[in-house]
Design a protein around this motif. Structure first.
Motif, mmCIF file in Angstrom:
data_model
loop_
_atom_site.group_PDB
_atom_site.id
_atom_site.type_symbol
_atom_site.label_atom_id
_atom_site.label_comp_id
_atom_site.label_asym_id
_atom_site.label_seq_id
_atom_site.Cartn_x
_atom_site.Cartn_y
_atom_site.Cartn_z
ATOM 1 N N GLY A 44 -31.955 -11.192 2.087
ATOM 2 C CA GLY A 44 -31.880 -10.776 0.686
ATOM 3 C C GLY A 44 -33.207 -10.251 0.195
ATOM 4 O O GLY A 44 -33.853 -9.441 0.842
ATOM 5 N N VAL A 45 -33.638 -10.774 -0.935
ATOM 6 C CA VAL A 45 -34.860 -10.298 -1.573
ATOM 7 C C VAL A 45 -36.006 -11.218 -1.208
ATOM 8 O O VAL A 45 -35.906 -12.435 -1.321
ATOM 9 N N GLY A 46 -37.114 -10.613 -0.782
ATOM 10 C CA GLY A 46 -38.298 -11.377 -0.402
ATOM 11 C C GLY A 46 -39.332 -11.380 -1.510
ATOM 12 O O GLY A 46 -39.019 -11.337 -2.701
ATOM 13 N N ASP A 47 -40.587 -11.387 -1.105
ATOM 14 C CA ASP A 47 -41.707 -11.489 -2.037
ATOM 15 C C ASP A 47 -41.859 -10.241 -2.904
ATOM 16 O O ASP A 47 -41.536 -9.130 -2.485
ATOM 17 N N LYS A 48 -42.418 -10.452 -4.084
ATOM 18 C CA LYS A 48 -42.746 -9.342 -4.971
ATOM 19 C C LYS A 48 -43.888 -8.542 -4.364
ATOM 20 O O LYS A 48 -44.898 -9.095 -3.937
ATOM 21 N N MET A 49 -43.704 -7.219 -4.328
ATOM 22 C CA MET A 49 -44.720 -6.327 -3.784
ATOM 23 C C MET A 49 -45.440 -5.552 -4.872
ATOM 24 O O MET A 49 -46.499 -4.979 -4.641
ATOM 25 N N GLY A 50 -44.852 -5.488 -6.080
ATOM 26 C CA GLY A 50 -45.458 -4.745 -7.171
ATOM 27 C C GLY A 50 -44.442 -4.433 -8.248
ATOM 28 O O GLY A 50 -43.448 -5.155 -8.404
ATOM 29 N N THR A 51 -44.696 -3.354 -8.984
ATOM 30 C CA THR A 51 -43.809 -2.958 -10.077
ATOM 31 C C THR A 51 -43.587 -1.447 -10.064
ATOM 32 O O THR A 51 -44.379 -0.696 -9.507
ATOM 33 N N VAL A 52 -42.498 -1.061 -10.729
ATOM 34 C CA VAL A 52 -42.216 0.348 -10.986
ATOM 35 C C VAL A 52 -41.951 0.464 -12.484
ATOM 36 O O VAL A 52 -41.121 -0.259 -13.031
ATOM 37 N N THR A 53 -42.673 1.365 -13.147
ATOM 38 C CA THR A 53 -42.451 1.637 -14.566
ATOM 39 C C THR A 53 -41.767 2.996 -14.674
ATOM 40 O O THR A 53 -42.251 3.982 -14.123
ATOM 41 N N ILE A 54 -40.646 3.010 -15.380
ATOM 42 C CA ILE A 54 -39.822 4.213 -15.512
ATOM 43 C C ILE A 54 -39.869 4.662 -16.958
ATOM 44 O O ILE A 54 -39.562 3.880 -17.856
ATOM 45 N N ALA A 56 -39.675 8.409 -19.759
ATOM 46 C CA ALA A 56 -39.473 9.850 -19.921
ATOM 47 C C ALA A 56 -40.806 10.536 -19.663
ATOM 48 O O ALA A 56 -41.846 10.089 -20.143
ATOM 49 N N ALA A 57 -40.787 11.604 -18.885
ATOM 50 C CA ALA A 57 -42.017 12.324 -18.547
ATOM 51 C C ALA A 57 -42.296 13.395 -19.589
ATOM 52 O O ALA A 57 -41.374 14.007 -20.124
ATOM 53 N N GLU A 58 -43.577 13.585 -19.885
ATOM 54 C CA GLU A 58 -43.954 14.685 -20.771
ATOM 55 C C GLU A 58 -43.522 15.991 -20.126
ATOM 56 O O GLU A 58 -43.724 16.189 -18.934
ATOM 57 N N GLY A 59 -42.916 16.850 -20.887
ATOM 58 C CA GLY A 59 -42.470 18.130 -20.353
ATOM 59 C C GLY A 59 -41.102 18.080 -19.701
ATOM 60 O O GLY A 59 -40.632 19.078 -19.188
ATOM 61 N N GLY A 60 -40.466 16.917 -19.694
ATOM 62 C CA GLY A 60 -39.123 16.794 -19.152
ATOM 63 C C GLY A 60 -39.067 15.990 -17.873
ATOM 64 O O GLY A 60 -40.062 15.792 -17.188
ATOM 65 N N GLY A 61 -37.899 15.508 -17.574
ATOM 66 C CA GLY A 61 -37.697 14.680 -16.397
ATOM 67 C C GLY A 61 -38.057 13.226 -16.663
ATOM 68 O O GLY A 61 -38.249 12.801 -17.802
ATOM 69 N N THR A 62 -38.155 12.464 -15.586
ATOM 70 C CA THR A 62 -38.438 11.032 -15.660
ATOM 71 C C THR A 62 -39.576 10.708 -14.709
ATOM 72 O O THR A 62 -39.593 11.187 -13.572
ATOM 73 N N SER A 63 -40.532 9.889 -15.181
ATOM 74 C CA SER A 63 -41.655 9.501 -14.323
ATOM 75 C C SER A 63 -41.463 8.067 -13.824
ATOM 76 O O SER A 63 -40.894 7.223 -14.511
ATOM 77 N N PHE A 64 -41.959 7.843 -12.622
ATOM 78 C CA PHE A 64 -41.917 6.538 -11.970
ATOM 79 C C PHE A 64 -43.352 6.196 -11.577
ATOM 80 O O PHE A 64 -43.943 6.888 -10.738
ATOM 81 N N THR A 65 -43.912 5.160 -12.188
ATOM 82 C CA THR A 65 -45.262 4.710 -11.852
ATOM 83 C C THR A 65 -45.119 3.513 -10.924
ATOM 84 O O THR A 65 -44.605 2.470 -11.332
ATOM 85 N N VAL A 66 -45.554 3.685 -9.694
ATOM 86 C CA VAL A 66 -45.417 2.639 -8.674
ATOM 87 C C VAL A 66 -46.785 2.044 -8.409
ATOM 88 O O VAL A 66 -47.724 2.761 -8.039
ATOM 89 N N ARG A 67 -46.885 0.738 -8.606
ATOM 90 C CA ARG A 67 -48.102 -0.011 -8.286
ATOM 91 C C ARG A 67 -47.669 -1.172 -7.409
ATOM 92 O O ARG A 67 -47.041 -2.123 -7.900
ATOM 93 N N ALA A 68 -47.968 -1.066 -6.116
ATOM 94 C CA ALA A 68 -47.470 -2.055 -5.164
ATOM 95 C C ALA A 68 -48.395 -2.125 -3.955
ATOM 96 O O ALA A 68 -49.230 -1.259 -3.741
ATOM 97 N N GLU A 69 -48.196 -3.165 -3.150
ATOM 98 C CA GLU A 69 -48.984 -3.345 -1.936
ATOM 99 C C GLU A 69 -48.115 -3.977 -0.858
ATOM 100 O O GLU A 69 -47.012 -4.445 -1.129
ATOM 101 N N GLY A 70 -48.636 -3.967 0.369
ATOM 102 C CA GLY A 70 -47.914 -4.584 1.477
ATOM 103 C C GLY A 70 -47.107 -3.605 2.312
ATOM 104 O O GLY A 70 -46.268 -4.017 3.108
#
Length: 190
Positions: A44-54, A56-70
């Motif tokens: 199933g699900v293991g250890d937390k590796m980080g986060t994703v922030t979702i 609306a992106a400036e200028g259109g679309g959607t941005s995903f900020t990924v801060r993770a390790e491992g």
């Protein structure tokens, strides 16, 4: 009457001086999500590796900020998948597939093709992520075709072990095993 007039005058004076604060009204504009990115395992699900922030992106679309390790250093395929699950499943050969219950790449238009974030294939095709030599990812990617981020609710984000060719060969871009997963809840943050 005089007491009311004095009280009203005092309140008006206090408001104009910034002494009294009116109750804050709820901000109805949704901000997006910040979700945990977890390792996927046979169980199933293991250890937390980080986060994703979702967001609306400036200028259109959607941005995903990924801060993770491992992660292994190098490129990793990154996709929105059709189901809100990070659990394992079994393939046709009876083998356990970590994160397999997330299903296929999100393809609401039924294109049946893998063409990358700017192509005319799966809407869930996101730009690849790059882990540095320490296995860390600190990156913002934009999906220009996802112009209504509310459609992401109740889907999973999957990070794959390998890179992405943005084609159907090898199978779905060749990203390989699912190594990390995040669940996007129904409700956005306010």
């Amino acid at each position: 009457m005089r007491r009311f007039t004095l009280a009203a005058s005092a309140a008006a004076l206090a408001l104009s001086a910034g002494v009294l604060a009116l109750p804050a009204q709820a901000d109805q504009h949704m901000k997006g999500w910040t979700v945990d990115l977890n390792e996927v395992t046979d169980d199933g699900v293991g250890d937390k590796m980080g986060t994703v922030t979702i967001m609306a992106a400036e200028g259109g679309g959607t941005s995903f900020t990924v801060r993770a390790e491992g992660f292994e250093p190098g490129e990793h395929g990154f996709h929105v998948h059709e189901n809100a699950s990070c659990q394992p499943s079994q393939n046709d050969q009876g083998e356990v597939v970590p994160g397999g219950a997330a299903g296929s790449h999100w393809d609401p238009e039924g294109t049946g093709t893998h063409r990358g974030p700017t192509g005319d294939g799966h809407l869930g095709d996101l730009p690849a992520l790059e882990a540095d030599e320490d296995g860390s990812i600190d990156q913002v990617v934009t999906a220009p075709r996802i112009d209504d981020m509310s459609r992401l609710a109740e889907h999973a984000l999957i990070v794959h072990a390998g890179g992405d060719t943005y084609s159907d060969e090898p199978s779905l871009g060749g990203g390989g095993a699912r190594v990390a997963c995040a669940l996007i809840p129904a409700q956005q943050e306010q």
